[in-house]
Design a protein around this motif. Structure first.
Motif, short mmCIF file in Angstrom:
data_model
loop_
_atom_site.label_atom_id
_atom_site.label_comp_id
_atom_site.label_asym_id
_atom_site.label_seq_id
_atom_site.Cartn_x
_atom_site.Cartn_y
_atom_site.Cartn_z
N UNK A 270 0.91 -1.18 0.03
CA UNK A 270 -0.05 -0.21 -0.02
C UNK A 270 0.92 1.19 0.05
N UNK A 271 2.01 1.10 0.65
CA UNK A 271 2.93 2.27 0.81
C UNK A 271 3.52 2.61 -0.64
N UNK A 272 3.83 1.38 -1.25
CA UNK A 272 4.49 1.33 -2.68
C UNK A 272 3.52 2.23 -3.59
N UNK A 273 2.36 1.74 -3.35
CA UNK A 273 1.28 2.30 -4.17
C UNK A 273 1.17 3.70 -4.32
N UNK A 274 1.10 4.27 -3.01
CA UNK A 274 0.80 5.48 -2.74
C UNK A 274 2.18 6.33 -3.18
N UNK A 275 3.15 5.70 -3.05
CA UNK A 275 4.46 6.48 -3.56
C UNK A 275 4.71 6.77 -4.95
N UNK A 276 4.22 5.62 -5.68
CA UNK A 276 4.14 5.71 -7.25
C UNK A 276 3.31 6.34 -7.81
N UNK B 31 -8.18 -1.38 -2.45
CA UNK B 31 -8.23 -0.33 -3.12
C UNK B 31 -9.16 0.92 -2.34
N UNK B 32 -9.90 0.49 -1.42
CA UNK B 32 -10.71 1.47 -0.53
C UNK B 32 -9.50 1.99 0.70
N UNK B 33 -8.57 1.29 0.91
CA UNK B 33 -7.72 1.72 1.91
C UNK B 33 -6.63 2.54 1.33
N UNK B 34 -6.52 2.26 -0.14
CA UNK B 34 -5.52 3.22 -1.06
C UNK B 34 -6.39 4.57 -1.15
N UNK B 35 -7.33 4.75 -1.45
CA UNK B 35 -8.43 6.04 -1.66
C UNK B 35 -8.43 6.55 -0.33
N UNK B 36 -8.55 5.88 0.65
CA UNK B 36 -8.77 6.58 2.03
C UNK B 36 -7.32 7.53 2.30
N UNK B 37 -5.97 6.62 2.04
CA UNK B 37 -4.79 7.32 2.15
C UNK B 37 -4.64 8.55 1.31
N UNK B 38 -5.13 8.37 0.05
CA UNK B 38 -5.17 9.42 -0.73
C UNK B 38 -6.11 10.65 -0.39
N UNK B 39 -7.15 10.51 0.29
CA UNK B 39 -8.18 11.37 0.66
C UNK B 39 -9.06 11.59 -0.56
N UNK B 40 -9.46 10.57 -1.26
CA UNK B 40 -10.16 10.54 -2.45
C UNK B 40 -11.43 9.51 -2.44
N UNK B 41 -12.49 10.03 -3.31
CA UNK B 41 -13.52 8.72 -3.31
C UNK B 41 -13.86 8.60 -4.68
N UNK B 42 -13.06 7.91 -5.30
CA UNK B 42 -13.40 7.78 -6.66
C UNK B 42 -14.81 7.09 -7.06
N UNK C 5 1.53 -2.86 -7.13
CA UNK C 5 2.90 -2.90 -6.20
C UNK C 5 2.93 -4.39 -5.69
N UNK C 6 4.21 -4.66 -5.59
CA UNK C 6 4.48 -5.87 -4.85
C UNK C 6 5.65 -5.69 -3.75
N UNK C 7 5.68 -6.43 -2.80
CA UNK C 7 6.92 -6.31 -1.83
C UNK C 7 7.15 -8.02 -1.44
N UNK C 8 7.11 -8.95 -2.72
CA UNK C 8 7.59 -10.21 -2.29
C UNK C 8 9.07 -10.41 -1.69
N UNK C 9 10.00 -9.53 -2.12
CA UNK C 9 11.11 -9.62 -1.59
C UNK C 9 11.24 -9.68 -0.12
N UNK C 10 10.57 -8.55 0.28
CA UNK C 10 10.78 -8.47 2.08
C UNK C 10 9.75 -9.42 2.45
N UNK C 11 8.70 -9.54 2.05
CA UNK C 11 7.70 -10.62 2.73
C UNK C 11 8.51 -11.94 2.85
N UNK C 12 9.10 -12.28 1.84
CA UNK C 12 10.04 -13.63 1.84
C UNK C 12 10.93 -13.76 2.80
N UNK C 13 11.70 -12.60 2.82
CA UNK C 13 12.99 -12.61 3.58
C UNK C 13 12.25 -12.67 5.13
#
Length: 503
Positions: free
Chosen positions: A33-39, A72-83, A120-128
């Motif tokens: 979710x953080x990666x999505x927001x940053x992108x 998708x709802x959590x991301x919209x909330x982080x961005x403060x939008x209601x698409x 976004x994916x964070x598989x490297x960190x999740x696996x480690x």
């Protein structure tokens, strides 16, 4: 540009953003979710306009490295939008291209003026973290959310028992069938794969967003070594997708009217011209053959029709590259030679394969490529086991016609389908090899081979080759002649499984 299309109905890509996360410490890794927001924030910055607050359409590519409730709802909330359009889609490597296309169509219909597609994916960190027993300070994992259906859910029990229900073991069936149909020896096919993959590696080495920035020769890619082990014949580790990455990508689209009003510079604007989609049956054993994908062919022919039927008109292309057989099939349909530059991104082995969202990054790379020069770009994405296909044409020049709304070429794909052999789990007598692979264990030893067979009465079945049958395994892996089309004996083993032996 034709004056007949109002500027508020012309979709245009205005911003692209990517993030690659290589944390020094496991616990410092960023969650999807953080990666999505940053992108998305980077895509907005790239456009030079304030657009995130105006997003009315948001598509989030399915991720598998972490499970959320309604991401998708959590991301919209982080961005403060209601698409009004808020979507988290199913698994599929073609989905970013589909979402991009559908977002453009929404703008063309006048349903929204700002849309975003991100993954976004964070598989490297999740696996480690899992291996090290580290608890990640992320949004709590949603254990009660059902995992999306994948491979095994759609395949026959016999395929699951024999291990040919995962991409790494199914794509080799296409590899063996196509190369035989093209008149190649396995050695020639392997050489073509190696050269193609080394081209992807070269592009990845120059892409600042790629995971693995190292050039490899074709021979280094196709030769099995302890560091580059054989996974499923003829694929080594360097010939398959690498999902253990942390990355996010996003694109922002607006209408041309909105882009101009917001002050987006003209040289940033890239226009979606149109595209096409089609699918194969999800159970690969009920396809008519494995030397061509009718859905892939129909999609690529439809995108070529947008450029006067000539694949050479594309200044840049991205051919989906989970396994070599896919771009090899695609380049032939596009009538492009072996010297084709198949990528602007670097491929799923070298750039990295953030599971379903590689094509989000490919779209970002294509936008940058077209901004730098060149007029027409082709994005071709694929999902499942050569199952779902979507192509999209992007252009630096504004369109002369409105974006089409009906873009499925499923009817065309289905029309070209031949008769499908009945599948059986019981057979004896002679079996002719239709396709095959040999599955390897992590330690480099053979687990078993699998042949897809046609029985004497024309039915289709699968035959195991036990690791102890070194004669048949050597026959299957002979580099100088393909076993496809040859006959052998079908026998029933003690556990009831069919086995195949070279005659």
């Amino acid at each position: 540009m034709s004056n007949s299309i109002p500027e508020d109905r012309i979709p245009v890509i205005v911003g692209v953003g990517e993030i690659v996360d290589r944390p020094k410490d496991i616990a410092a890794g960023l969650e999807p979710l953080t990666l999505l927001e940053a992108a998305l924030k980077r895509a907005e910055a790239d456009s030079g306009a304030k657009l995130l607050g105006d997003i009315q359409s948001l598509d989030v590519v399915n991720f598998l490295s972490w499970r959320y409730r309604d991401p998708e709802k959590q991301l919209a909330q982080r961005l403060g939008i209601a698409p009004t359009h808020l979507y988290y889609g199913p698994v599929g490597g073609e989905s970013p291209i589909r979402y991009l296309h559908e977002a453009a169509q929404r703008i063309a219909r006048g349903e929204c003026s700002v849309a975003a597609v991100c993954g976004a994916e964070a598989q490297s960190t999740a696996t480690k973290a899992q291996r090290a027993g580290v608890e990640l300070p992320w949004t709590p994992f949603a254990h009660d959310v059902e995992e999306p259906k994948r491979g095994a859910a759609f395949q026959k029990p016999m395929a699951v028992t024999l291990g040919v229900f995962r991409p790494i073991t199914v794509y080799p069936l296409y590899e063996s069938a196509t190369s035989a149909a093209w008149g190649q020896t396995p050695r020639q096919a392997l050489n073509e794969s190696g050269e193609l993959w080394s081209t992807y590696a070269r592009v990845a080495a120059d892409n600042p967003n790629s995971w693995l920035k190292k050039q490899f020769t074709g021979e280094e890619i196709t030769t099995a070594t302890p560091d580059n082990r054989m996974i499923a014949w003829p694929y080594t580790k360097l010939m398959v997708a690498n999902p253990t990455v942390n990355m996010g990508g996003a694109l922002i689209l607006t209408s041309l009217a909105k882009a101009r009003a917001a002050g987006v510079p003209e040289d940033k604007l890239i226009y979606p011209l149109g595209g096409a989609s089609a699918e194969e049956p999800r159970d690969y054993l009920i396809r008519d053959q494995f030397v061509e994908s009718h859905a892939q062919t129909a999609v690529l022919k439809a995108v070529m029709d947008l450029v006067e039927g000539d694949g050479k008109k594309f200044d840049a292309i991205e051919l989906y590259s989970c396994f070599p057989c896919v771009p090899k099939m695609a380049r032939r349909t596009l009538s492009l030679g072996a010297d084709v530059q198949p990528t602007v991104t670097g491929g799923l082995t070298f750039f990295g394969a953030p599971l379903n969202t590689y094509m989000t990054h490919a779209a970002c790379a294509m936008v940058r490529k077209l901004r730098d020069g060149g007029t027409l770009g082709l994005l071709y994405g694929q999902g499942g086991f050569v199952t779902k296909h979507h192509g999209l044409v992007l252009s630096r020049a504004a369109p002369k016609a409105a974006l089409k709304q009906q873009t499925s070429v499923q009817a065309e794909a289905d029309r070209n389908r031949g008769s499908v052999p009945d599948f059986t789990t019981e057979a004896s007598g002679k079996g002719k090899v239709e396709a095959f692979t040999v599955i390897y264990r992590g330690n480099g030893e053979v687990e078993h081979g699998v042949t897809m067979l046609r029985t004497e009465d024309g039915r289709r079945t699968l035959g195991r080759i036990p690791a102890s049958d070194t004669t048949t395994l050597a026959y299957l892996q002979d580099l100088d002649r393909t076993p496809v089309g040859s006959l052998g004996d079908i026998v029933t083993a003690d556990d009831g499984m069919l086995e195949w032996r070279v005659a």
